[in-house]
Design a protein around this motif. Structure first.
Motif, PDB file in Angstrom:
ATOM      1  N   THR A  32       0.819  -1.343   0.180  1.00  0.00           N
ATOM      2  CA  THR A  32      -0.031  -0.037  -0.223  1.00  0.00           C
ATOM      3  C   THR A  32       0.788   1.165  -0.058  1.00  0.00           C
ATOM      4  OG1 THR A  32      -1.793  -1.138   0.977  1.00  0.00           O
ATOM      5  CG2 THR A  32      -1.728   1.317   1.415  1.00  0.00           C
ATOM      6  N   GLU A 130      -8.526   1.701   4.430  1.00  0.00           N
ATOM      7  CA  GLU A 130      -7.712   0.556   3.791  1.00  0.00           C
ATOM      8  C   GLU A 130      -6.858   0.089   4.960  1.00  0.00           C
ATOM      9  OE1 GLU A 130      -4.505   3.017   1.196  1.00  0.00           O
ATOM     10  OE2 GLU A 130      -6.220   1.997   0.082  1.00  0.00           O
ATOM     11  N   GLN A 131      -6.580   1.030   5.674  1.00  0.00           N
ATOM     12  CA  GLN A 131      -5.383   0.707   6.582  1.00  0.00           C
ATOM     13  C   GLN A 131      -5.953  -0.040   7.835  1.00  0.00           C
ATOM     14  OE1 GLN A 131      -2.698   0.295   4.696  1.00  0.00           O
ATOM     15  NE2 GLN A 131      -1.516   0.714   6.534  1.00  0.00           N
TER      16      GLN A 131
END
Length: 376
Positions: A32, A130-131
């Motif tokens: 990411t 998303e983390q």
């Protein structure tokens, strides 16, 4: 339930065990941020490796314990050490190029203003949703029995947390015109350095007596009954002390410093979030009856939705740039307890983790502050 990874031993052993147990999550996190380094900061693979080597050398000079954990983590996860150190310097790797947005709202309450007489520390961590799946609670206990419990993104060593000495820290992004690249101490190293400190004075030195290359905020409090906010930037720092028992902070500089604030005009509601949190808590603080549930209610506040203290995704924001309150953390530093809720905290109960129970086989959290009670 929020995932807990508990490791003990030497710092290298703890890092290696952490890497082994989170290798898949670390791979996701690395990929990411490598993408973000490339797409948002224009950094090539060679750039990332070069700067990762710089930050490894910085870690070794800053704190041997931090360096040993990072090297162990890389080995355990099967990752190049340069990727792990770059990950832990992601604030500097991204924000030195004008990367756009992150929020956070932090609160400290002095003990004489609380019903139980305990020091309270809390924050909502606003970042990319998303983390969330690659973020967990990291508990470390070294060979001397010193324990740290902190929120951590996979591959990283610290964010908001507390230690067995009763000292805690919360993190808020700041950006100034002084921020630059180079061989200085990354912000997330400072957070781990503070959490490795047994006293407030040690914590100050780990945050202030270093060469910094980025701006950031550290709200530090302890079970001794004191709290201080440190606004740090390259070459300068400012301090804020409690007013009427409270410190509240977000993502702009509040101390008068010789710099240009690069976030005040753009970070979602940063100019009002500290005042809003204070307004929600000041009556109970003045009456000296403030409780954990009052702090939780403030962290669930929706004023100026979706950009309030409890931040939700703005539907008008582009894919990959969404920001929300990914985790909410509340700490009772005297009781050595951490309460945590995943996104969105307004719809989730909090889980209570006790430092004394972290390494007890089969131990789990207690569910607290359910939504039904909050809205009763």
């Amino acid at each position: 339930m929020t995932k807990l990874i508990a490791v003990e031993g030497t710092y290298e052993e703890m890092g290696a065990e952490l890497g082994r147990r989170t290798s898949e999550l670390v791979e996701r996190s690395v990929q990411t941020y490598l993408r973000r380094f490339r797409d948002d900061a224009g950094l090539s693979a060679a750039d990332v490796s070069r700067w990762g080597a710089v930050y490894l050398d910085v870690a070794r000079r800053y704190d041997a314990r931090v360096a040993a954990m990072l090297e162990g983590l890389a080995a355990g996860a099967g990752q190049p050490i340069e990727h792990i150190t770059a990950l832990n310097a992601r604030t500097e790797m991204l924000y030195g190029t004008g990367y756009r947005d992150e929020g956070c709202t932090s609160v400290a309450v002095l003990p004489k203003h609380t019903r139980q007489g305990h020091t309270l520390l809390a924050q909502n961590w606003d970042w990319h949703p998303e983390q969330g799946p690659v973020t967990f609670l990291l508990a470390t206990r070294d060979t001397a029995g010193f324990t740290v419990l902190t929120l951590a993104e996979a591959g990283m060593l610290a964010k908001s947390g507390l230690n067995s000495a009763g000292l805690g820290v919360c993190a808020n992004l700041l950006v100034s015109d002084r921020d630059t690249g180079g061989a200085g101490v990354p912000y997330h190293y400072l957070l781990r350095g503070v959490l490795q400190s047994r006293t407030m004075s040690q914590a100050h030195r780990k945050a202030l007596d270093v060469v910094r290359i980025s701006s950031g905020n550290l709200l530090i409090a302890d079970a001794g009954g004191e709290a201080i906010d440190l606004e740090v930037a390259p070459g300068v720092f400012g301090t804020l002390l409690p007013q009427d028992g409270l410190i509240t902070h977000s993502n702009h500089f509040q101390a008068p410093l010789p710099l240009v604030d690069r976030k005040a005009a753009t970070s979602a509601l940063t100019l009002l979030r500290p005042a809003r949190a204070r307004h929600l808590l000041e009556d109970a603080a003045a009456a000296r009856t403030l409780e954990l549930k009052d702090v939780v209610a403030a962290l669930r506040d929706h004023y100026s939705y979706p950009d309030g203290i409890c931040r939700h995704v703005d539907p008008d924001v582009g894919k990959g740039e969404e920001i929300a309150s990914v985790y909410s953390v509340v700490m009772d530093l005297d009781a050595r307890e951490l309460y945590i809720a995943e996104h969105p905290p307004c719809e989730r109960p909090y889980e209570r983790w006790r430092l004394d129970d972290l390494f007890t086989p089969g131990a789990g959290p207690e569910i607290c502050f359910p939504i039904e009670e909050d809205h009763a």
